[in-house]
Design an enzyme around this catalytic site. Structure first.
Site, short mmCIF file in Angstrom:
data_model
loop_
_atom_site.label_atom_id
_atom_site.label_comp_id
_atom_site.label_asym_id
_atom_site.label_seq_id
_atom_site.Cartn_x
_atom_site.Cartn_y
_atom_site.Cartn_z
N ARG A 58 0.02 -65.52 -42.55
CA ARG A 58 -1.32 -65.43 -41.81
C ARG A 58 -2.11 -64.24 -42.08
NH1 ARG A 58 1.93 -68.26 -38.18
NH2 ARG A 58 2.73 -66.28 -37.23
N GLU A 95 11.28 -60.80 -32.75
CA GLU A 95 11.58 -61.17 -31.45
C GLU A 95 12.85 -62.18 -31.43
OE1 GLU A 95 7.88 -62.52 -29.27
OE2 GLU A 95 7.08 -62.22 -31.16
#
Length: 171
Positions: A58, A95
């Site tokens: 992105r 994460e």
């Protein structure tokens, strides 16, 4: 413009308990997309970068038009095995596990001022790994710029106090 209204919350993705901030509606909205690119470009110009480094994937969507508006080049940082020439690699914490990022060894020059750009700053692992690779090339990080920042995850703390961190939207 209320950019948060163009960000969709997806609960329990990619794991239960996580709220995914989906930029797809923002990308679909011509006025929102133009506003976002213009706002990021305006914020970025103050750091006088020599090039924009966009993080897969992105970061590419926002990085290329911003580089074009700033009149500088664009350098992709990719996931492992996607770049054809010699690379610098770095493993980093996600994460949800670990990742490996790469940049071409000859992508940047000694002393280049680099703007690192991505859609989201969460824990900061990806952006910090990118900053470390940029510095491996002899270039310097002028700033890190994001569309969204998840404040509770304190990703900006991964950077030293000399590295400006800018985000348009905070949650």
């Amino acid at each position: 413009m209320d950019l948060k209204s163009l960000i969709r919350d997806i609960p329990d993705f990619p794991e239960p308990g996580i709220i995914f901030r989906d930029i797809t509606p923002l990308l679909r909205d011509p006025q929102g997309l133009r506003y976002t690119i213009d706002a990021l470009t305006e914020q970025s110009a103050a750091f006088t970068p020599d090039c924009v480094v966009g993080i897969e994937s992105r970061g590419f969507m926002f990085g290329v038009p911003i580089a074009q508006q700033l009149g500088v080049g664009f350098i992709p940082v990719r996931k492992s095995g996607k770049l054809p020439a010699e690379v610098h690699s770095i493993e980093y914490e996600l994460e949800y596990g670990k990742g490996l990022l790469e940049i071409h060894k000859d992508a940047l020059c000694q002393g280049d001022r680099v703007l690192i750009l991505d859609d989201l700053l969460a824990t900061g692992g990806t952006a910090k790994a990118t900053a470390d690779m940029v510095e491996k090339t002899g270039a310097q990080v002028a700033a890190c710029v994001f569309v969204i920042e998840l404040l509770a995850l304190e990703g900006r703390k991964k950077f030293n106090h000399h590295t400006p961190v800018v985000s348009l939207i905070q949650y």
